[in-house]
Design an enzyme around this catalytic site. Structure first.
Site, PDB file in Angstrom:
ATOM      1  N   VAL A  55       0.815  -1.147  -0.027  1.00 38.52           N
ATOM      2  CA  VAL A  55       0.079   0.060   0.134  1.00 38.52           C
ATOM      3  C   VAL A  55       0.783   1.246   0.058  1.00 38.52           C
ATOM      4  O   VAL A  55       1.754   1.280   0.885  1.00 38.52           O
ATOM      5  CB  VAL A  55      -0.810  -0.135   1.417  1.00 38.52           C
ATOM      6  CG1 VAL A  55      -1.548   1.622   1.358  1.00 38.52           C
ATOM      7  CG2 VAL A  55      -1.895  -1.177   1.079  1.00 38.52           C
ATOM      8  N   ALA A 100       4.503   4.147   2.995  1.00 35.83           N
ATOM      9  CA  ALA A 100       3.995   2.545   2.347  1.00 35.83           C
ATOM     10  C   ALA A 100       4.198   1.742   3.455  1.00 35.83           C
ATOM     11  O   ALA A 100       4.595   1.719   4.490  1.00 35.83           O
ATOM     12  CB  ALA A 100       4.814   2.590   1.329  1.00 35.83           C
ATOM     13  N   LYS A 101       3.647   0.524   3.036  1.00 39.31           N
ATOM     14  CA  LYS A 101       4.052  -0.836   3.851  1.00 39.31           C
ATOM     15  C   LYS A 101       3.340  -2.039   3.037  1.00 39.31           C
ATOM     16  O   LYS A 101       2.611  -1.759   2.192  1.00 39.31           O
ATOM     17  CB  LYS A 101       2.779  -0.655   5.125  1.00 39.31           C
ATOM     18  CG  LYS A 101       3.011  -1.400   6.290  1.00 39.31           C
ATOM     19  CD  LYS A 101       4.256  -0.933   6.921  1.00 39.31           C
ATOM     20  CE  LYS A 101       5.035  -1.714   8.211  1.00 39.31           C
ATOM     21  NZ  LYS A 101       5.827  -0.976   9.065  1.00 39.31           N
ATOM     22  N   GLY A 102       3.857  -2.960   3.420  1.00 41.46           N
ATOM     23  CA  GLY A 102       3.542  -4.067   2.341  1.00 41.46           C
ATOM     24  C   GLY A 102       3.563  -5.270   3.592  1.00 41.46           C
ATOM     25  O   GLY A 102       3.810  -5.244   4.784  1.00 41.46           O
ATOM     26  N   ASP A 141      10.070  -5.457   8.889  1.00 43.33           N
ATOM     27  CA  ASP A 141       9.088  -5.064   9.855  1.00 43.33           C
ATOM     28  C   ASP A 141       9.231  -6.538  10.508  1.00 43.33           C
ATOM     29  O   ASP A 141      10.064  -7.302  10.494  1.00 43.33           O
ATOM     30  CB  ASP A 141       7.874  -4.769   9.242  1.00 43.33           C
ATOM     31  CG  ASP A 141       7.033  -4.202  10.244  1.00 43.33           C
ATOM     32  OD1 ASP A 141       7.250  -2.991  10.788  1.00 43.33           O
ATOM     33  OD2 ASP A 141       5.948  -5.040  10.576  1.00 43.33           O
TER      34      ASP A 141
END
Ligand code: NAD
Length: 409
Positions: A55, A100-102, A141
């Site tokens: 995202v 952002a992050k995934g 993460d």
């Protein structure tokens, strides 16, 4: 935490700001949400299909930036929530990135090393068109580490040519930055030191309970121990240990460093993760997963301070309740920003083909994260805000200003 809950905190800040209605909607909505299928041939020959996400929330201040999480609970809503937090975190600490992050919905404990590598490479194949050193830069993460970042760099480089700056948190022997691995935990402790000074408390007389002994929790524990803080309780996914007189942190960390679980650790009294949160410690440091302090346990919390080393550990209802009780919460977008700050230093070094010594990395981290802390504290005092709202006000103001300056068509 749900995207809606994160936006509750956003909305609480907007309520005390002078921002146009249209801008508010613009700032809250993710730019792009990508869901991909990751088919994987398992070691036993079976085909299993995993779900992956990236995202990209906002990039008005710079390329999208944010970690990749591998966990069974990962879904699009959680990734959107975490991506938006990255937008506010990068703005608050003035690193020139967006958010952002995934993630991949997977229980990594069920994967062999080979399966983990193949899953990672296939995930990169699926999202490679959307990421890159000037567009979107992933990082570690939960359950992803320097080795996973090395595979990501390698896979992306086979598709696009040598690209060390396309991912951060890499091994130091492969374009990683000295100090990156410890950076989030170190940043947490830099913030705690400044915070306790403002509270007129001696760190040596202060007790801590830490939930989570992974990357962030274990480095935070180590650096607190070096400052002679008294750590009375720690936990990992298997449960925790408690010793009113203070645990031997070195011994505990040695035990977990080889993949050991705390359920097999002999020192201290065994406690559950739920019990750890309500123990009598001055400072509670949640450093594992989200939503752990919530409506069901908020009345039992006995700590005077909560320092959010994890992302989103306190739900909005618990946050409001604790605020009323006078419990001070140092928010995630400030407390755990050390990781993205040093990721930024790694990216800069990769782009310049130059490397810094760890001493310089730590000194620059200190300046940036304590600078952000003091800005938040000052604004909170001046406008009589809680620390989280003050942090969001500063961050939203910066992203809003950049949005208007760039122009909205
Ligand atoms: P990690 O995978 O290295 O460690 C996670 C720790 O939490 C482990 O000790 C694990 O046993 C424990 N844990 C897992 N599930 C649990 C549960 N249900 N109850 C209690 N403990 C549980 O992850 P990490 O990188 O240390 O990340 C921890 C938190 O910090 C996450 O919220 C992450 O988003 C946040 N964070 C990490 C970084 C980073 O640089 N790694 C940066 C900013 C924020």
């Amino acid at each position: 935490m749900s995207f809606e809950d994160t936006n509750y905190f956003f909305g609480r800040a907007i309520d005390v700001m002078d921002v146009g209605r249209g801008i508010e909607d613009l700032l809250v909505t993710p730019d792009r949400s990508v869901s991909v299928k990751i088919p994987l041939e398992m070691d036993n020959g079976r085909i299993q299909v995993f779900e992956g996400y990236r995202v990209q929330h906002n990039n008005v201040r710079g390329p999208f930036k944010g970690g990749l999480r591998y966990a069974a609970e990962v879904d699009l809503d959680e990734v959107q929530s975490l991506a938006s937090l990255m937008t506010w975190k990068t703005a608050l600490t003035e690193v020139p990135y967006g958010g952002a992050k995934g993630g991949v919905t997977v229980n990594v404990r069920e994967l062999s090393k080979g399966e983990l590598e193949r899953l990672t490479r296939k995930f990169v194949n699926q999202i490679n068109d959307f990421i890159g050193p000037q567009t979107d830069i992933p990082a570690p993460d939960m359950n992803t580490n320097a080795q996973v970042m090395a595979w990501i760099m390698d896979q992306y480089s086979t598709l696009h040519g040598h690209s060390p700056a396309m991912v951060t948190g890499k091994p130091v022997d492969l374009y990683g930055a000295e100090g990156r691995e410890a950076a989030t935990g170190r940043g947490v402790v830099y913030v705690i030191e400044e915070f306790l000074k403002d509270e007129d408390r001696d760190i040596k007389e202060t007790t801590f309970a830490i939930q989570g002994l992974g990357n962030v929790g274990s480095f935070a524990a180590r650096f607190l121990d070096e400052l002679n803080a008294k750590i009375v309780a720690v936990s990992d996914v298997s449960g925790g240990v408690y010793d009113e007189g203070g645990l031997s942190v070195k011994e505990v960390l040695e035990h977990v460093s080889d993949g050991g679980l705390l359920e097999d650790y002999a020192g201290g009294d065994a406690v559950t993760n739920e019990e750890l949160l309500t123990l009598p410690a001055d400072v509670l440091v949640p450093a594992a997963i989200g939503d752990v302090i919530n409506e069901s346990n908020m009345r039992e919390i006995r700590a005077s301070y909560i320092v959010e080393a994890a992302n989103s550990p306190v739900t909005p209802k618990a946050d409001e309740h604790l605020k009323e009780r006078g419990v001070l919460i140092v928010p995630d977008i400030l407390a755990n920003a050390g990781g993205v700050i040093v990721s930024y230093f790694e990216w800069v070094q990769n782009l310049q083909r130059f490397s810094w010594k760890e001493k310089q990395v730590n000194a620059e981290l200190y300046t940036r994260i304590t600078g952000a802390y003091h800005e938040v504290r000052k604004l909170a005092k001046r406008r009589n805000l809680d620390l989280r709202t003050a942090a969001f006000v500063l961050a939203i103001g910066r992203v809003g200003k950049a949005t208007v300056l760039r122009g909205i068509y």
